[in-house]
Design a protein around this motif. Sequence first.
Motif, PDB file in Angstrom:
ATOM      1  N   SER A 174       0.825  -1.208   0.000  1.00  0.00           N
ATOM      2  CA  SER A 174       0.000   0.000   0.000  1.00  0.00           C
ATOM      3  C   SER A 174       0.861   1.260   0.000  1.00  0.00           C
ATOM      4  O   SER A 174       0.358   2.358   0.213  1.00  0.00           O
ATOM      5  CB  SER A 174      -0.925   0.018   1.225  1.00  0.00           C
ATOM      6  N   CYS A 175       2.157   1.078  -0.253  1.00  0.00           N
ATOM      7  CA  CYS A 175       3.086   2.203  -0.209  1.00  0.00           C
ATOM      8  C   CYS A 175       3.781   2.386  -1.555  1.00  0.00           C
ATOM      9  O   CYS A 175       4.098   1.412  -2.248  1.00  0.00           O
ATOM     10  CB  CYS A 175       4.136   1.980   0.887  1.00  0.00           C
ATOM     11  N   HIS A 176       3.997   3.635  -1.936  1.00  0.00           N
ATOM     12  CA  HIS A 176       4.724   4.004  -3.144  1.00  0.00           C
ATOM     13  C   HIS A 176       5.910   4.873  -2.743  1.00  0.00           C
ATOM     14  O   HIS A 176       5.799   5.715  -1.853  1.00  0.00           O
ATOM     15  CB  HIS A 176       3.818   4.776  -4.103  1.00  0.00           C
ATOM     16  N   ILE A 177       7.052   4.682  -3.409  1.00  0.00           N
ATOM     17  CA  ILE A 177       8.260   5.427  -3.078  1.00  0.00           C
ATOM     18  C   ILE A 177       8.638   6.344  -4.242  1.00  0.00           C
ATOM     19  O   ILE A 177       8.742   5.900  -5.390  1.00  0.00           O
ATOM     20  CB  ILE A 177       9.456   4.488  -2.790  1.00  0.00           C
ATOM     21  N   ILE A 178       8.832   7.629  -3.948  1.00  0.00           N
ATOM     22  CA  ILE A 178       9.359   8.567  -4.938  1.00  0.00           C
ATOM     23  C   ILE A 178      10.781   8.919  -4.536  1.00  0.00           C
ATOM     24  O   ILE A 178      11.022   9.429  -3.444  1.00  0.00           O
ATOM     25  CB  ILE A 178       8.506   9.846  -5.027  1.00  0.00           C
TER      26      ILE A 178
END
Length: 371
Positions: A174-178
């Motif tokens: 449920s996490c996205h990394i930029i």
Amino acid sequence: MNLNEHCYVPRLLIKAGEMKALLETNNFLSSEKRKTGHLFPLLVIPDIDWDYENGQPSDTPSSFISKKKDQIIKNWPRPAFIDAASVVTNPTDSNQPLSLIDTAFRQFGAKYGMIPVLHDLSTSSDAYSQVQSLIKAGSCHEVCLRLKNQEWLVLAEKSNFISWIQGLNLSENSCHIILDLESSVEESSYTSLGLVLFATLIRSYPSLDFTILGTSVPESPEIPSGMEKVDRREWNNWLTIIKREDGERPSLPIAFGDYGTVGLGQSVDIDPRIMNISGKFKYTTDDSWLLGKGGLFKGTKGRDSMGGKAIIPIIDAIVHDPQFRRNHCPTDDWMYEISAGTSTRYGNPTTWISEAMLHHMISTLEQIGSL
């Protein structure tokens, strides 16, 4: 949703020019049915402007956020990353920027699937507490972690990330990394980041996706009247990473991100009553930017100004460049008509940002769609 190399994450300030371009990009591609990548924007709440006439911030935080929310819904009523983690509410004092995540997301609710952005793995910050409350209330179900240059090294110790994500009561997927390189987009930066990605991050975090964000648009370009060419290093170097690994994985969880034609800067804190504003335009080609400066749009102290006609010289120079794409999109049609003298819709600085961004996003999405 999981992002991959067929996804484009433009960082867009929630301002009139960029939001209009976002709406028109979606409308144009929907009508044209072109093969493109998937658009998933990073929408950033800008700082509150200063009202020089009255000597105070131009708006209150709650009213300001409400207006920005309306802008988003009008132009992009679908999932996006929303960065409200660090907003300057009074540009003239020394107070630290405030996190207005709760103020923004309480208005959105869960209907649009917006995803809040955090900037570090701190579990004691006000921003983190706000996201915790939003998740508990059901206002959002995912989170984005935006780490600036070298800050992503904190991910090397996975226990810190696990504590952080569990504290939000979310799972890893449920996490996205930029991974935000900002203006550090030279080849060496991408080479180093590529090594970290493939040797450590993708293996340690198989459920996550990563967006590499950066810009080669100069922060304060000193462009004389005329045009100059600047390599799109953010695109060229990202493409090198993807092509190097092509074939080794069926789908790489590495999306492309940039700062569009605007670059890093927000509005410069200068009294608009004393600003000289020139006609400027930034045109995207496959591997470079064509940056130009025309005449004086608005002058001070009696200086002659041309209004919208200030953009004519640079538009004409770009149209006559071999890399100009006639009939590509509405922006190119607008430029061609101005150059040919068949249109007087010259616009203003907001128009020029909107037109440049429209051409840029369509071009970039087509490039990603062709991979």
